[in-house]
Design a protein around this motif. Structure first.
Motif, PDB file in Angstrom:
ATOM      1  N   GLN A  23       8.523  -5.579  -6.153  1.00  0.00           N
ATOM      2  CA  GLN A  23       8.870  -4.136  -5.307  1.00  0.00           C
ATOM      3  C   GLN A  23       9.022  -3.104  -6.251  1.00  0.00           C
ATOM      4  O   GLN A  23       9.698  -3.446  -7.406  1.00  0.00           O
ATOM      5  CB  GLN A  23      10.104  -4.639  -4.895  1.00  0.00           C
ATOM      6  N   HIS A  38      12.375  -1.612 -10.212  1.00  0.00           N
ATOM      7  CA  HIS A  38      11.642  -2.796  -9.604  1.00  0.00           C
ATOM      8  C   HIS A  38      12.258  -4.078  -9.755  1.00  0.00           C
ATOM      9  O   HIS A  38      13.191  -4.226 -10.442  1.00  0.00           O
ATOM     10  CB  HIS A  38      10.388  -2.771 -10.604  1.00  0.00           C
ATOM     11  N   GLN A  45      13.214  10.420  -0.881  1.00  0.00           N
ATOM     12  CA  GLN A  45      13.127   9.160  -1.629  1.00  0.00           C
ATOM     13  C   GLN A  45      13.763   9.071  -3.043  1.00  0.00           C
ATOM     14  O   GLN A  45      14.394   8.056  -3.362  1.00  0.00           O
ATOM     15  CB  GLN A  45      11.616   8.643  -1.561  1.00  0.00           C
ATOM     16  N   GLN A  93      10.257   1.645  -3.099  1.00  0.00           N
ATOM     17  CA  GLN A  93      10.130   1.433  -1.769  1.00  0.00           C
ATOM     18  C   GLN A  93       8.771   0.485  -1.541  1.00  0.00           C
ATOM     19  O   GLN A  93       8.758  -0.175  -0.319  1.00  0.00           O
ATOM     20  CB  GLN A  93      10.279   2.213  -0.889  1.00  0.00           C
ATOM     21  N   GLN A  94       8.051   0.377  -2.417  1.00  0.00           N
ATOM     22  CA  GLN A  94       6.559  -0.273  -2.147  1.00  0.00           C
ATOM     23  C   GLN A  94       6.844  -1.573  -2.516  1.00  0.00           C
ATOM     24  O   GLN A  94       7.316  -1.720  -3.454  1.00  0.00           O
ATOM     25  CB  GLN A  94       5.386   0.365  -2.943  1.00  0.00           C
ATOM     26  N   ARG A  95       6.055  -2.362  -1.646  1.00  0.00           N
ATOM     27  CA  ARG A  95       5.881  -3.897  -2.065  1.00  0.00           C
ATOM     28  C   ARG A  95       4.447  -4.085  -2.373  1.00  0.00           C
ATOM     29  O   ARG A  95       3.463  -3.856  -1.614  1.00  0.00           O
ATOM     30  CB  ARG A  95       6.411  -4.814  -0.942  1.00  0.00           C
ATOM     31  N   ILE A  96       4.089  -4.846  -3.451  1.00  0.00           N
ATOM     32  CA  ILE A  96       2.915  -5.218  -4.018  1.00  0.00           C
ATOM     33  C   ILE A  96       2.729  -6.593  -4.185  1.00  0.00           C
ATOM     34  O   ILE A  96       3.463  -7.149  -4.983  1.00  0.00           O
ATOM     35  CB  ILE A  96       2.456  -4.371  -5.368  1.00  0.00           C
ATOM     36  N   THR A 103       1.048   7.952  -6.181  1.00  0.00           N
ATOM     37  CA  THR A 103       1.895   7.742  -5.211  1.00  0.00           C
ATOM     38  C   THR A 103       3.040   9.184  -4.829  1.00  0.00           C
ATOM     39  O   THR A 103       3.557   9.509  -5.964  1.00  0.00           O
ATOM     40  CB  THR A 103       2.836   6.740  -5.156  1.00  0.00           C
ATOM     41  N   TYR A 136      15.546  -0.249   0.908  1.00  0.00           N
ATOM     42  CA  TYR A 136      15.189  -1.173  -0.189  1.00  0.00           C
ATOM     43  C   TYR A 136      15.414  -2.383  -0.499  1.00  0.00           C
ATOM     44  O   TYR A 136      14.529  -3.210  -0.963  1.00  0.00           O
ATOM     45  CB  TYR A 136      15.965  -0.268  -1.422  1.00  0.00           C
TER      46      TYR A 136
END
Length: 296
Positions: free
Chosen positions: A58, A80, A188, A61-64, A182, A233
């Motif tokens: 994370q 993160h 945000q 707010q992004q999850r990879i 991004t 989050y």
């Protein structure tokens, strides 16, 4: 080595050699409950790889998802966290945390021209290097060599590590325009600052009686806005986040056999042992007493 966070969620990285500011980690997830690392940040860059399992990073707010063989670059000062999604055995997840000065002094033209622009790019919080992308395969190979050199620490290993880091940053610089960016809207950024403040308050005061209003006041926002931040989050409520952190601390304290379960419960802010036992079993599948007997 367990993660050490200060009151701002900043991970405390103590590089063994300040003149070569790079630290190698492996098997960190094995020391963390449910193979999950909490949200945190640090003023250094980070490079990490998945070896055998699927990892979920994370970043903001992004999850990879990282598949075995994939690696990730995380920019400085970015919130993160990471967790292992599959497998019963812990993922070794080799990773390095390092200052840009490990490549070149901050007042040098190399740092100013090639490293600083990447460090200051808010639109590049992370870059993923996929194992099945031939254009990125060389980066993964350089990383493997870095890990190996840092493990063995043979003669001149620092020079080899520095060369490989320089190659990685050269790759980032040369491909800067085509690498995914991004856009981080101001709302945000504001939400991230708020979640940092509220989590910091939880981490500092978990042993005390805390209300939802107390958590929201730490960021000077309403209770409903606090709920939205945590939902975004952490996919949970502020109170749930508080309980989960208390349980994490309790899990760590179980290793101290001099502490009774009553003392652990009280020290972690649970003033009902029965409630503590119920929440602990819900999260870990065993009561504190059972887990202590299992030696986990």
């Amino acid at each position: 080595m367990a993660m050490r966070l200060d009151h701002q969620l900043r991970e405390q990285i103590f590089h063994k050699h300040t003149t070569f500011p790079i630290t190698y980690f492996q098997d960190e997830l094995a020391e963390l409950p449910q193979f999950t690392g909490p949200l945190h940040w640090h003023p250094d860059f980070e490079l990490a790889s998945a070896e055998f399992s699927i990892l979920e990073y994370q970043v903001g707010q992004q999850r990879i998802l990282l598949e075995p063989g994939d690696s990730i670059f995380i920019n400085r000062n970015v919130l993160h966290g990471v967790k292992q999604l599959d497998g019963s055995q812990t993922e070794p997840m080799p990773n390095i945390v390092f200052s840009g000065s490990a490549i070149a002094p901050e007042n040098s033209i190399i740092f100013q021209k090639y490293i600083k622009p990447i460090a200051l790019c808010d639109q590049m919080p992370f870059v993923v290097f996929r194992h099945n992308d031939l254009n990125q395969d060389e980066v993964n190979n350089w990383l493997k060599d870095i890990y190996s050199r840092l493990r063995r620490q043979e003669n001149c290993f620092e020079m080899a590590v520095q060369r490989n880091l320089s190659k990685i940053f050269e790759y980032l610089f040369r491909n800067f325009e085509c690498l995914p960016k991004t856009e981080v809207p101001r709302i945000q950024i504001t939400a991230q600052i708020r979640i940092q403040k509220m989590l910091s308050y939880i981490y500092d005061n978990y042993s005390n009686a805390i209300t939802l209003e107390d958590i929201a006041n730490a960021a000077n926002i309403s209770r409903s806005e606090a709920g939205r931040c945590f939902k975004t989050y952490m996919e949970c409520s502020p109170v749930d986040a508080l309980i989960q952190y208390r349980l994490q601390i309790a899990h760590e304290l179980l290793g101290d056999k001099s502490l009774t379960l009553e003392k652990i419960s009280c020290a972690c802010g649970f003033h009902s042992v029965r409630y503590f036992n119920r929440q602990f079993k819900k999260k870990y599948g065993h009561t504190p007493h059972e887990l202590r007997k299992l030696g986990k």
